[in-house]
Design an enzyme around this catalytic site. Structure first.
Site, PDB file in Angstrom:
ATOM      1  N   LYS A  89     -35.047-146.341  -7.068  1.00  0.00           N
ATOM      2  CA  LYS A  89     -35.525-147.205  -8.251  1.00  0.00           C
ATOM      3  C   LYS A  89     -36.523-148.136  -7.376  1.00  0.00           C
ATOM      4  CE  LYS A  89     -32.667-144.938 -10.366  1.00  0.00           C
ATOM      5  NZ  LYS A  89     -33.135-143.567 -11.099  1.00  0.00           N
ATOM      6  N   GLU A 108     -34.518-158.369  -9.918  1.00  0.00           N
ATOM      7  CA  GLU A 108     -35.395-158.579 -11.313  1.00  0.00           C
ATOM      8  C   GLU A 108     -35.006-159.817 -12.022  1.00  0.00           C
ATOM      9  OE1 GLU A 108     -35.163-155.125 -13.438  1.00  0.00           O
ATOM     10  OE2 GLU A 108     -36.111-153.776 -12.057  1.00  0.00           O
ATOM     11  N   HIS A 139     -23.035-148.168 -20.231  1.00  0.00           N
ATOM     12  CA  HIS A 139     -24.023-147.130 -19.914  1.00  0.00           C
ATOM     13  C   HIS A 139     -23.577-145.806 -20.642  1.00  0.00           C
ATOM     14  CE1 HIS A 139     -25.067-150.341 -17.340  1.00  0.00           C
ATOM     15  NE2 HIS A 139     -23.972-150.434 -16.798  1.00  0.00           N
ATOM     16  N   ARG A 161     -34.995-135.153 -16.229  1.00  0.00           N
ATOM     17  CA  ARG A 161     -34.357-133.985 -16.784  1.00  0.00           C
ATOM     18  C   ARG A 161     -34.343-134.041 -18.209  1.00  0.00           C
ATOM     19  NH1 ARG A 161     -30.337-138.487 -16.108  1.00  0.00           N
ATOM     20  NH2 ARG A 161     -29.750-139.150 -18.194  1.00  0.00           N
TER      21      ARG A 161
HETATM   22  C1  MV4 Z   1     -31.332-154.350 -16.779  1.00  0.00           C
HETATM   23  C2  MV4 Z   1     -30.871-155.183 -17.914  1.00  0.00           C
HETATM   24  C3  MV4 Z   1     -31.564-156.308 -18.147  1.00  0.00           C
HETATM   25  N1  MV4 Z   1     -32.406-156.888 -17.237  1.00  0.00           N
HETATM   26  N2  MV4 Z   1     -32.645-155.059 -15.952  1.00  0.00           N
HETATM   27  C4  MV4 Z   1     -28.520-150.723 -16.939  1.00  0.00           C
HETATM   28  C5  MV4 Z   1     -28.544-149.512 -15.874  1.00  0.00           C
HETATM   29  C6  MV4 Z   1     -30.055-149.417 -15.467  1.00  0.00           C
HETATM   30  N3  MV4 Z   1     -30.325-148.130 -15.956  1.00  0.00           N
HETATM   31  C7  MV4 Z   1     -30.577-150.610 -15.743  1.00  0.00           C
HETATM   32  N4  MV4 Z   1     -29.831-151.450 -16.611  1.00  0.00           N
HETATM   33  C8  MV4 Z   1     -30.101-152.567 -16.954  1.00  0.00           C
HETATM   34  N5  MV4 Z   1     -31.236-153.127 -16.394  1.00  0.00           N
HETATM   35  C9  MV4 Z   1     -33.121-156.219 -16.293  1.00  0.00           C
HETATM   36  N6  MV4 Z   1     -34.099-156.795 -15.473  1.00  0.00           N
HETATM   37  C10 MV4 Z   1     -30.148-154.497 -18.411  1.00  0.00           C
HETATM   38  C11 MV4 Z   1     -29.320-153.314 -18.103  1.00  0.00           C
HETATM   39  C12 MV4 Z   1     -28.530-152.911 -18.884  1.00  0.00           C
HETATM   40  C13 MV4 Z   1     -28.845-151.595 -19.408  1.00  0.00           C
HETATM   41  C14 MV4 Z   1     -29.874-151.080 -19.966  1.00  0.00           C
HETATM   42  C15 MV4 Z   1     -30.087-149.877 -20.799  1.00  0.00           C
HETATM   43  C16 MV4 Z   1     -29.048-149.390 -21.436  1.00  0.00           C
HETATM   44  C17 MV4 Z   1     -27.782-150.151 -21.207  1.00  0.00           C
HETATM   45  C18 MV4 Z   1     -27.675-151.229 -20.394  1.00  0.00           C
HETATM   46  C19 MV4 Z   1     -26.427-151.829 -20.506  1.00  0.00           C
HETATM   47  C20 MV4 Z   1     -26.292-153.017 -19.483  1.00  0.00           C
HETATM   48  C21 MV4 Z   1     -27.271-153.373 -18.829  1.00  0.00           C
END
Ligand code: MV4
Length: 505
Positions: free
Chosen positions: A116, A200, A235, A291
Site C-alpha cells: 500500500k 493518513e 469490509h 483482479r
Molecule cells: C480509510 C478510511 C478513512 N480515511 N482511509 C478500509 C480498508 C482499506 N481498503 C482502507 N479503508 C479505509 N481507509 C482514510 N484515510 C476508511 C476506510 C474504511 C473503508 C473504506 C472503504 C470501504 C469500507 C470501509 C470501511 C471502514 C473503513
C-alpha cells in the site's frame, strides 16, 4: 487466441468464467475440493480435476497443484477469479514460469499494488489524488506520533502490506496514536508477516466509490464508470450499484481520468479496479485491486460489455476495439450479495443443506449463482452463495425490480442475507441515495426482522396454506415468498404443501 483455460476457483465466479469460456469456444477446466465434486462450476465445465480436501489451504490455495493440473490438462491459461490466488504475485510468476498465461496483470503490477505504501507513492507520482498522509512507513510509535501531530487529527494508522481493514486504527490524539501503533503493527505482522505502518488523515463518513478500468497489452486504457459500494459491513460489501446515485458527470469524468492515470502508471493489463474514498466532491485513491471483482456485473449491465470475455481477449493479445468516447453508460444496475449469514444474529455464518431454491427471473434480472438444491454450505469457504443483479432504466425502477426479485427468491436450508437486503430496498436513506460506509451501522433497525416471532409463524402457516390453495391458479401470495426465505428449517408437513395433495392437482 487462448484455446483452453483452467479456472482456479469455485462457486459463482468459477461458473461465470466457465460460461464466458463456452461462449468464446474456449475449453474450460474446473478444479474442485472434495465437497465441491458435484458443484455447478464442475458440472458445467468441459473437464474437472480434484485438487484436495475441503480446506482451501489444501485445495484452492495450492498453487503448485493447480499448475500441475493445468499441465496435465494441457491448458494455455489460468483464470484465478477473485480471492484465493488472484492477487498473489508469486503465483502469477509461477504460472508464467510454467509457460502458461496468467489472466490478469503482470506479476510486478500485482506486487506493486499489494504494497500500500508503494502503491501510494506511485499514485502521487502519477498525479492521482491521495488522502493527505505519509509516503513512507514510520519507524516506531514515537515516529507515528510525530507524523500524526504534523498531519493533524484524526489520523488513521494503516498496514503497509494491508488491505481489507486489517491492521487499521483510528487515533484522535497522540496517546491513541502510540497505543494504536503497537496494536496495528502487531495485527499487521500476524496477518501479512509485515508490521510496517503508515499514516493518513482519517476521512470521516466517506463513500466508497470505485472505478472499473480495462487495459489491453498495447497501452490502451479505458475506464468503464464507477460502482457505488458504500453498503458494506466490516469490509464485506453487501450491495453495489452502477452508476453511483449522486456522482455528477464532471465528478465521474475526473475520477475516471484519475483511475486511467493510475492504471497507466503501473502498466496495467486486463480488468482492474481503482478504489476511492469520496466525500463532499473530493476523492482520494485508496487502493487498486488487480483482479476481476465480485461486483463486476453491475458494470457489465450499464456498459453492455462482457468483462470476462474481454479478459480472455486481452490475455490473448487482442487490442480493445473501442475508445473512451465509445463507452456509454445506460440505465441503472444494482447487485445484492446473497450470503449464508444470519442478518438477525450479527451476520453469523449459517451452515446447512440448501433444501429449496427458486431463482428470480423476468426482465432485467440476472442470477450469478454457484449453488443448487442439495448443496451443502460449510464454513470452509466464504459465505457468498450467489449474486442477484437487476437492471432498469433508472435507479427507482432498479430498486423496485430488486425488491420484486428478492420477493421471488426462495432459498431455504440456511439463513441468508436476503431478508435484510429486501428491507434495505424499502429504507428511505437508501432510496434517496444518501449513503456512506457507515450506512449499515447507522441503520440498526434493519437488523431486527420486521415481523415478530409470533407474526412470523402465523404468516408462515397462512403462507403455506395459501400457497397450496393458489398454486396452479394464481401467483403465490407475496407474503409466502418473504416468509419462506426466513423459514429455513420449519415445516408444516413436508415442504411447503400440505400432505401430498399437490400431486393430484
Ligand atoms: C480509510 C478510511 C478513512 N480515511 N482511509 C478500509 C480498508 C482499506 N481498503 C482502507 N479503508 C479505509 N481507509 C482514510 N484515510 C476508511 C476506510 C474504511 C473503508 C473504506 C472503504 C470501504 C469500507 C470501509 C470501511 C471502514 C473503513
Amino acid at each position: 487466441m487462448i484455446r483452453s483455460v483452467l479456472v482456479a476457483n469455485r462457486g459463482e465466479i468459477a461458473l461465470r468464467i466457465v460460461r464466458a469460456a463456452r461462449e468464446r469456444g474456449i475449453r474450460s477446466v474446473a478444479v474442485y475440493s472434495e465437497p465441491d465434486r458435484m458443484a455447478p462450476h464442475v458440472l458445467e465445465a468441459d473437464e474437472a480435476y480434484p485438487i484436495g480436501p475441503a480446506p482451501a489451504s489444501q485445495s484452492y490455495l495450492r498453487g503448485d497443484v493447480l499448475i500441475e493440473v493445468a499441465r496435465r490438462a494441457g491448458v494455455d491459461a489460468i483464470h484465478p477469479g477473485y480471492g484465493f490466488l488472484a492477487e498473489r504475485a508469486d503465483f502469477a510468476r509461477a504460472v508464467e514460469s510454467a509457460g502458461l498465461c496468467f489472466i490478469g496483470p503482470a506479476p510486478d503490477t500485482i506486487a506493486a499494488m499489494g504494497d500500500k505504501v508503494e502503491a501510494r507513492r506511485r499514485m502521487v507520482a502519477a498525479g492521482v489524488p491521495v488522502v493527505p498522509g505519509l509516503t513512507d512507513a514510520v519507524a516506531d510509535a514515537a515516529g507515528a506520533r510525530r507524523a500524526a501531530e504534523e498531519l493533524g487529527f484524526p489520523v488513521l494508522l494503516k498496514a503497509a502490506a494491508g488491505g481489507g481493514g486489517k491492521g487499521m486504527r483510528v487515533a484522535h490524539d497522540p496517546a491513541e496514536v502510540e497505543r494504536g501503533y503497537e496494536a496495528a503493527s502487531r495485527e499487521a505482522l500476524g496477518a501479512f508477516g509485515d508490521g510496517r505502518i503508515y499514516l493518513e488523515r482519517f476521512v470521516e463518513r466517506p463513500r466508497h466509490i470505485e472505478i472499473q478500468v480495462f487495459a489491453d497489452a498495447h497501452g490502451h486504457v479505458v475506464h468503464l464508470g464507477e460502482r457505488e459500494c458504500s453498503v458494506q459491513r466490516r469490509h464485506q460489501k453487501l450491495i453495489e450499484e452502477a452508476p453511483s446515485p449522486t456522482l455528477t458527470p464532471r465528478e465521474r469524468e475526473a475520477m475516471g481520468e484519475a483511475a486511467v492515470r493510475a492504471a497507466a502508471a503501473v502498466d496495467y493489463r486486463g480488468a482492474g479496479t481503482v478504489e476511492f474514498l469520496y466525500r463532499g466532491g473530493d476523492f482520494y485513491f485508496l487502493e487498486m485491486n488487480t483482479r476481476l471483482q465480485v461486483e463486476h456485473p453491475v458494470t457489465e449491465l450499464v456498459t453492455g460489455l462482457d468483462l470476462v470475455d474481454w479478459q480472455f481477449l486481452v490475455a490473448s493479445g487482442e487490442p480493445l476495439d473501442f475508445e473512451q468516447a465509445d463507452v456509454r453508460l445506460t440505465g441503472h444496475a444494482i447487485e445484492c450479495r446473497i450470503t449464508s449469514e444470519d442478518p438477525y444474529s450479527g451476520f453469523l455464518p449459517s451452515t446447512g443443506t440448501i433444501s429449496h431454491l427458486e431463482v428470480p427471473g423476468g426482465p432485467g434480472v440476472r442470477w450469478d449463482g454457484g449453488i443448487q438444491r442439495g448443496h451443502e454450505v460449510t464454513l470452509h469457504y466464504d459465505p457468498l452463495l450467489a449474486k442477484l443483479i437487476v437492471f432498469a432504466p433508472d435507479r427507482a425502477a432498479a430498486i423496485a425490480r430488486m425488491a420484486r426479485a428478492l420477493d421471488e427468491l426462495v432459498l431455504t436450508g440456511v439463513q441468508t442475507s436476503a431478508p435484510y437486503l429486501r428491507s434495505v430496498m424499502d429504507e428511505q436513506d437508501f432510496r434517496r441515495g444518501d449513503l456512506s460506509i457507515a450506512y449499515m451501522e447507522e441503520h440498526p433497525e434493519l437488523l431486527s426482522p420486521s415481523l415478530s416471532e409470533r407474526e412470523f409463524l402465523a404468516a408462515a402457516i397462512a403462507g403455506a396454506l395459501l400457497e397450496d390453495e393458489y398454486r396452479g391458479r394464481h401467483r403465490t401470495p407475496r407474503i409466502t415468498a418473504g416468509v419462506r426465505n426466513g423459514m429455513s428449517d420449519w415445516r408444516t408437513s413436508g415442504w411447503p404443501w400440505r400432505g401430498n395433495e399437490w400431486k393430484s392437482r
